[in-house]
Design a protein around this motif. Structure first.
Motif, PDB file in Angstrom:
ATOM      1  N   SER A   8      38.454  42.748  35.610  1.00  0.00           N
ATOM      2  CA  SER A   8      37.175  43.829  35.807  1.00  0.00           C
ATOM      3  C   SER A   8      36.241  42.855  35.911  1.00  0.00           C
ATOM      4  O   SER A   8      36.292  41.656  35.498  1.00  0.00           O
ATOM      5  CB  SER A   8      37.137  44.821  34.882  1.00  0.00           C
TER       6      SER A   8
ATOM      7  N   PRO B   8      42.700  38.168  37.600  1.00  0.00           N
ATOM      8  CA  PRO B   8      43.047  39.851  37.822  1.00  0.00           C
ATOM      9  C   PRO B   8      42.313  40.507  36.694  1.00  0.00           C
ATOM     10  O   PRO B   8      42.906  41.287  35.906  1.00  0.00           O
ATOM     11  CB  PRO B   8      44.350  39.780  37.436  1.00  0.00           C
TER      12      PRO B   8
ATOM     13  N   SER C  60      36.243  37.628  39.389  1.00  0.00           N
ATOM     14  CA  SER C  60      36.974  38.609  38.885  1.00  0.00           C
ATOM     15  C   SER C  60      37.413  39.456  40.147  1.00  0.00           C
ATOM     16  O   SER C  60      36.736  40.159  41.034  1.00  0.00           O
ATOM     17  CB  SER C  60      36.219  39.503  37.921  1.00  0.00           C
ATOM     18  N   THR C  61      38.715  39.465  40.210  1.00  0.00           N
ATOM     19  CA  THR C  61      39.390  40.020  41.519  1.00  0.00           C
ATOM     20  C   THR C  61      39.121  41.375  41.556  1.00  0.00           C
ATOM     21  O   THR C  61      39.412  42.074  42.653  1.00  0.00           O
ATOM     22  CB  THR C  61      40.784  39.523  41.795  1.00  0.00           C
ATOM     23  N   GLN C  62      39.301  42.124  40.443  1.00  0.00           N
ATOM     24  CA  GLN C  62      39.116  43.697  40.329  1.00  0.00           C
ATOM     25  C   GLN C  62      37.848  44.022  40.156  1.00  0.00           C
ATOM     26  O   GLN C  62      37.610  45.106  39.529  1.00  0.00           O
ATOM     27  CB  GLN C  62      40.215  43.957  39.611  1.00  0.00           C
ATOM     28  N   ASP C  63      36.970  43.371  40.170  1.00  0.00           N
ATOM     29  CA  ASP C  63      35.403  43.754  39.991  1.00  0.00           C
ATOM     30  C   ASP C  63      34.957  44.718  40.644  1.00  0.00           C
ATOM     31  O   ASP C  63      34.902  44.892  41.939  1.00  0.00           O
ATOM     32  CB  ASP C  63      34.511  42.565  40.204  1.00  0.00           C
ATOM     33  N   ARG C  64      34.186  45.772  39.890  1.00  0.00           N
ATOM     34  CA  ARG C  64      33.756  47.085  40.571  1.00  0.00           C
ATOM     35  C   ARG C  64      32.204  46.851  40.393  1.00  0.00           C
ATOM     36  O   ARG C  64      31.676  48.098  40.707  1.00  0.00           O
ATOM     37  CB  ARG C  64      34.295  48.343  39.912  1.00  0.00           C
TER      38      ARG C  64
ATOM     39  N   ASP D 272      39.334  47.580  32.306  1.00  0.00           N
ATOM     40  CA  ASP D 272      40.493  47.057  31.756  1.00  0.00           C
ATOM     41  C   ASP D 272      40.464  46.627  30.378  1.00  0.00           C
ATOM     42  O   ASP D 272      41.291  45.877  29.952  1.00  0.00           O
ATOM     43  CB  ASP D 272      40.988  45.629  32.620  1.00  0.00           C
TER      44      ASP D 272
END
Length: 258
Positions: free
Chosen positions: A236, A234, A208-212, A168
């Motif tokens: 990364s 929202p 972090s809700t979009q963490d990969r 992001d």
């Protein structure tokens, strides 16, 4: 020509852009701070310059800020480096950590001048706990397949770094972050904190809700276990760069309350 990483990090910080992601900011906190000092701990695949977008907000609030340059060799080495920085602080100090730095802060946070802990998409292990074993209870994340080793030295490959670590961020900014990636030693991953400061210190957590890199549900589990005041972004794994004001405000809140 080789560039000293500390000099480079300082230059990067001097040119930091304090851009704000839409909807991520929280109102600035006007309450006077009880803790005037903030020590920041970076994680894997990064160095102290990963805090470059957060630091200007903290300085503008009148806080004294120091970013630790972690050796990323062994956990005891990393804890000792953090403890040396904490020992130089004059008065109550907020200890904030990102990613693997949370394991460092969990032990180093036992220092008597640490008034509160702030975890940013970070590991929050218990004393003697093996984090990889804890993570096995949750789905693996894409970044785990992107780690490459040169002997005992590990780093995140560029494709995975851009896709999974910092997706992001503008590509140009993510590539700068990749350029200052600090490799880690395999021995670091075997470390287990000897003590858990969150058992006795107030804690805060930014999920972090979009963490990969670290599963968001694992982050929520750790935040709940340590009884942290929690926000969700929202973002990364690098919310400290994509949502710097929100992260800064959480640190400022901790400083104001403790």
């Amino acid at each position: 020509m080789q560039i000293d990483r500390r000099t480079f990090s300082s230059s990067l910080l001097a040119g930091a852009v304090t851009a704000l992601a839409p909807g991520a900011a929280r109102a600035a906190i006007a309450a006077p701070s009880r803790s005037r000092n903030v020590v920041l701990v970076h994680g894997l695949y990064a160095d102290g310059s990963s805090w470059s977008e957060v630091i200007p907000h903290l300085l503008a609030h009148g806080l004294n800020v120091t970013a630790v340059q972690q050796p990323l060799t062994t956990l005891p080495d990393a804890v000792a480096a953090c403890q040396r920085v904490l020992a130089r602080q004059d008065g109550p100090t907020i200890l904030a950590a990102h990613s693997f730095g949370g394991a460092v802060a969990t032990e180093a946070g036992m220092a008597p001048n640490v008034s509160a802990l702030v975890y940013v998409a970070a590991r929050a292990p218990d004393a003697g706990e093996n984090f990889p074993d804890l993570a096995k209870g949750f789905p693996s994340t894409p970044a785990s397949a992107g780690v490459v080793f040169d002997g005992d030295e590990g780093r995140l490959g560029k494709e995975s770094f851009l896709r999974d670590f910092a997706p992001d961020l503008p590509r140009s900014k993510a590539e700068v972050l990749y350029a200052v990636q600090w490799p880690f030693n395999k021995a670091l991953m075997a470390g287990r904190p000897q003590q858990a400061a969150w058992r006795t210190k107030p804690s805060y957590y930014a999920v972090s809700t979009q963490d990969r890199v670290i599963n968001p549900d694992l982050q929520r589990f750790m935040a709940k276990r340590i009884k942290a005041e929690t926000i969700e972004l929202p973002a990364s794994h690098v919310s400290l760069l994509s949502h710097p004001r929100a992260i800064a405000n959480l640190i400022i809140k901790a400083a104001a309350e403790h």
